[in-house]
Scaffold this motif. Structure first.
Motif, mmCIF file in Angstrom:
data_model
loop_
_atom_site.group_PDB
_atom_site.id
_atom_site.type_symbol
_atom_site.label_atom_id
_atom_site.label_comp_id
_atom_site.label_asym_id
_atom_site.label_seq_id
_atom_site.Cartn_x
_atom_site.Cartn_y
_atom_site.Cartn_z
ATOM 1 N N GLU A 324 29.493 48.278 33.024
ATOM 2 C CA GLU A 324 29.013 47.022 32.419
ATOM 3 C C GLU A 324 29.872 45.883 32.960
ATOM 4 N N LEU A 325 29.275 44.709 33.058
ATOM 5 C CA LEU A 325 30.039 43.541 33.527
ATOM 6 C C LEU A 325 30.043 42.460 32.448
ATOM 7 N N PHE A 326 31.175 41.764 32.354
ATOM 8 C CA PHE A 326 31.356 40.724 31.340
ATOM 9 C C PHE A 326 32.016 39.502 31.969
ATOM 10 N N GLU A 327 31.755 38.366 31.316
ATOM 11 C CA GLU A 327 32.385 37.124 31.769
ATOM 12 C C GLU A 327 33.850 37.089 31.328
ATOM 13 N N ALA A 328 34.084 37.569 30.108
ATOM 14 C CA ALA A 328 35.451 37.583 29.566
ATOM 15 C C ALA A 328 35.851 39.022 29.279
ATOM 16 N N ARG A 329 37.138 39.225 29.068
ATOM 17 C CA ARG A 329 37.611 40.589 28.866
ATOM 18 C C ARG A 329 36.960 41.238 27.628
ATOM 19 N N PRO A 330 36.277 42.378 27.809
ATOM 20 C CA PRO A 330 35.629 43.015 26.664
ATOM 21 C C PRO A 330 36.617 43.873 25.881
ATOM 22 N N ASP A 331 36.244 44.212 24.666
ATOM 23 C CA ASP A 331 37.030 45.184 23.901
ATOM 24 C C ASP A 331 36.809 46.567 24.493
ATOM 25 N N GLY A 332 37.662 47.480 24.095
ATOM 26 C CA GLY A 332 37.442 48.875 24.460
ATOM 27 C C GLY A 332 38.206 49.281 25.699
ATOM 28 N N PRO A 333 38.221 50.592 25.943
ATOM 29 C CA PRO A 333 38.988 51.139 27.069
ATOM 30 C C PRO A 333 38.284 50.936 28.409
ATOM 31 N N ASN A 334 39.024 51.204 29.467
ATOM 32 C CA ASN A 334 38.485 51.236 30.832
ATOM 33 C C ASN A 334 37.871 49.913 31.273
ATOM 34 N N ALA A 335 38.528 48.809 30.904
ATOM 35 C CA ALA A 335 38.083 47.497 31.371
ATOM 36 C C ALA A 335 39.043 47.030 32.461
ATOM 37 N N PHE A 336 38.496 46.449 33.498
ATOM 38 C CA PHE A 336 39.352 45.929 34.578
ATOM 39 C C PHE A 336 38.668 44.732 35.216
ATOM 40 N N GLU A 337 39.492 43.868 35.815
ATOM 41 C CA GLU A 337 38.952 42.653 36.409
ATOM 42 C C GLU A 337 38.617 42.906 37.876
ATOM 43 N N ALA A 338 37.580 42.252 38.349
ATOM 44 C CA ALA A 338 37.159 42.490 39.737
ATOM 45 C C ALA A 338 36.463 41.249 40.282
ATOM 46 N N THR A 339 36.308 41.222 41.607
ATOM 47 C CA THR A 339 35.613 40.111 42.261
ATOM 48 C C THR A 339 34.235 40.569 42.718
ATOM 49 N N VAL A 340 33.229 39.768 42.455
ATOM 50 C CA VAL A 340 31.872 40.101 42.891
ATOM 51 C C VAL A 340 31.767 39.869 44.397
ATOM 52 N N ARG A 341 31.280 40.882 45.091
ATOM 53 C CA ARG A 341 31.088 40.719 46.536
ATOM 54 C C ARG A 341 29.690 40.175 46.797
ATOM 55 N N TRP A 342 28.697 40.889 46.342
ATOM 56 C CA TRP A 342 27.341 40.329 46.395
ATOM 57 C C TRP A 342 26.426 41.070 45.444
ATOM 58 N N LEU A 343 25.233 40.474 45.266
ATOM 59 C CA LEU A 343 24.208 41.058 44.402
ATOM 60 C C LEU A 343 23.020 41.441 45.268
ATOM 61 N N GLU A 344 22.361 42.528 44.914
ATOM 62 C CA GLU A 344 21.180 42.931 45.674
ATOM 63 C C GLU A 344 20.182 43.585 44.719
ATOM 64 N N PRO A 345 18.921 43.653 45.115
ATOM 65 C CA PRO A 345 17.941 44.275 44.222
ATOM 66 C C PRO A 345 18.223 45.768 44.078
ATOM 67 N N ALA A 346 17.956 46.307 42.911
ATOM 68 C CA ALA A 346 18.070 47.746 42.691
ATOM 69 C C ALA A 346 16.865 48.156 41.866
ATOM 70 N N THR A 347 16.586 49.467 41.838
ATOM 71 C CA THR A 347 15.447 49.927 41.060
ATOM 72 C C THR A 347 15.625 49.490 39.612
ATOM 73 N N GLY A 348 14.707 48.699 39.130
ATOM 74 C CA GLY A 348 14.730 48.290 37.723
ATOM 75 C C GLY A 348 15.777 47.246 37.388
ATOM 76 N N GLY A 349 16.384 46.607 38.359
ATOM 77 C CA GLY A 349 17.380 45.595 38.020
ATOM 78 C C GLY A 349 18.129 45.054 39.220
#
Ligand SMILES: Nc1ncnc2c1ncn2[C@@H]1O[C@H](COP(=O)(O)OP(=O)(O)OP(=O)(O)O)[C@@H](O)[C@H]1O
Length: 395
Positions: A324-349
């Motif tokens: 899952e991606l969030f604008e701000a730091r979400p609650d819960g485990p296994n959250a980390f910050e990252a940089t978006v490289r690019w977006l592309e079409p995928a099946t259903g999203g």
């Protein structure tokens, strides 16, 4: 009519300046093995050694009991190098390599005639094979009057009509368009399996492994890094290359308590218990911080986690749809910050590629992929459910 299937056993080393191919691969009788790997990993070189087109520095190639290549073996065993045309091995590449001046039927009959069959029976068999590959009625046409897909069908008929002990396929669909490729892939699968031919198929496309092969071998820099049944290797890859091939996320790391220390921090894994206190170990900010624990230490790993000792090398795997991606730091485990490289079409999203080595993938539903914050170059927070993070020993 079909010759009994024969297995291949190859253990070869080829040295070429900076490149060394060093592999040992067996293919059981009637089995189809897919060899996949990045560019210049040695896939074609391996195939050419088996075909007798390349002489290894050292090693042997056997088909059944027959030694086709032997080079540099200890002891008194003499070197052997059977010529390609006497190996009983068929080779089908991306170029059908048909004789332009012969009709489709004559192209298929040519190999049979060379093998000693008389003209009449050779033509008869060639026609049967053209029917099998869906080319009824075009036997009199020359290659220039056939489409690329039809030409490749003729080449498949020619290769299989000769009843090779082993069929080698070198990117057989690479030159075909998006309509012809699936049809020819299906045809190859039916005919190779239907005749029980032992085959090795080299490809960049994981679909070829899925549709055509029983087993898959992954080559990197001339070395075998993964080998096993397609279902096992492709559903639970242990190398980044294989993971990228099947479109999943894989991070190498070391076991750290109930989680795994990776380039994005410690990820809690399926079988470990997620922590209640997300702030326990401090989350990384800015660049991924491999020292940060992304959730508080959890209870000892449960039954779902394989037995990797604390500190042991391992990999974690998670599907893009589990990120899952969030604008701000979400609650819960296994959250980390990252940089978006690019977006592309995928099946259903939408598929979002996150920068890093290896890059990570996140598959979002269209509604989740809205917002100014989600743009190439932007910083985002990613979160992966520990239940979706699978641990395996390193390859
Ligand atoms: N005839 C040749 N002489 C010298 N080097 C070669 C020759 N053919 C291939 N190589 C080198 O051997 C290495 C392996 O090449 P090979 O073609 O086997 O890789 P591959 O995995 O089939 O690659 P691709 O997917 O790009 O076809 C490469 O570094 C390549 O440059």
């Amino acid at each position: 009519m079909t010759a009994p299937a024969t297995g291949v056993a190859a253990a070869v080393r080829v040295e070429r300046g900076h490149f060394t191919l060093d592999v040992e691969l067996d293919v059981s009788a009637g089995e189809v093995l897919a060899v996949v790997g990045p560019n210049a990993s040695g896939k074609s070189t391996f195939l050419h050694v088996v075909a007798g087109l390349v002489r290894p520095s050292v090693g042997t190639v056997r088909v059944g009991e027959r030694v086709l290549t032997r080079r540099g073996q200890r002891g008194a065993e003499p070197d052997v190098m059977v010529a390609p045309e006497h190996r009983g091995i068929g080779l089908l590449g991306q170029d059908p390599l048909l004789f332009p001046h012969l009709s489709a039927t004559e192209n298929v009959a040519f190999g049979l005639r060379s093998a000693g069959l008389r003209a009449g029976p050779a033509r008869e068999r060639a026609r049967e094979w053209l029917t099998k590959v869906g080319l009824d009625g075009v036997g009199d046409r020359r290659p220039s009057a056939l489409s690329g897909g039809q030409q490749q069908r003729v080449a498949i008929a020619r290769a299989l009509a000769a009843e090779p002990a082993v069929l080698l396929l070198d990117e057989p669909l690479a030159a075909l368009d998006a309509t012809a490729a699936p049809q020819i892939r299906q045809l190859l699968a039916e005919q190779v399996r239907g005749t029980g031919t032992t085959a090795v198929v080299v490809s960049h496309d994981v679909l070829d492994a899925v549709v055509l092969a029983d087993h898959v071998a992954v080559l990197r820099d001339g070395t075998l890094v993964e080998r096993g049944r397609c279902a096992d290797v492709l559903s639970a890859p242990r190398t980044a290359f294989t993971a990228a091939l099947v479109g999943t996320n894989l991070l190498a790391g070391h076991r750290d308590g109930t989680g795994v220390r990776t380039a994005v921090g410690v990820l809690e894994v399926a079988g470990g218990r997620a922590a209640a206190d997300p702030a326990g170990g401090g989350a990384p900010t800015g660049e991924p911080d491999a020292t940060a624990r992304l959730s508080a230490p959890a209870a000892p790993a449960g039954r779902g986690a394989p037995d990797v000792p604390d500190g042991g090398a391992c990999v974690v795997r998670f599907r893009p749809s589990a990120v899952e991606l969030f604008e701000a730091r979400p609650d819960g485990p296994n959250a980390f910050e990252a940089t978006v490289r690019w977006l592309e079409p995928a099946t259903g999203g939408v598929r979002v590629r996150l920068a890093g080595a290896p890059e990570l993938l996140a598959d979002l539903e269209p509604a989740q992929a809205q917002g100014e914050w989600l743009r190439p170059g932007g910083r985002v927070w990613a979160r992966v459910d520990p239940a979706a993070v699978h641990l395996a020993p390193a390859a």
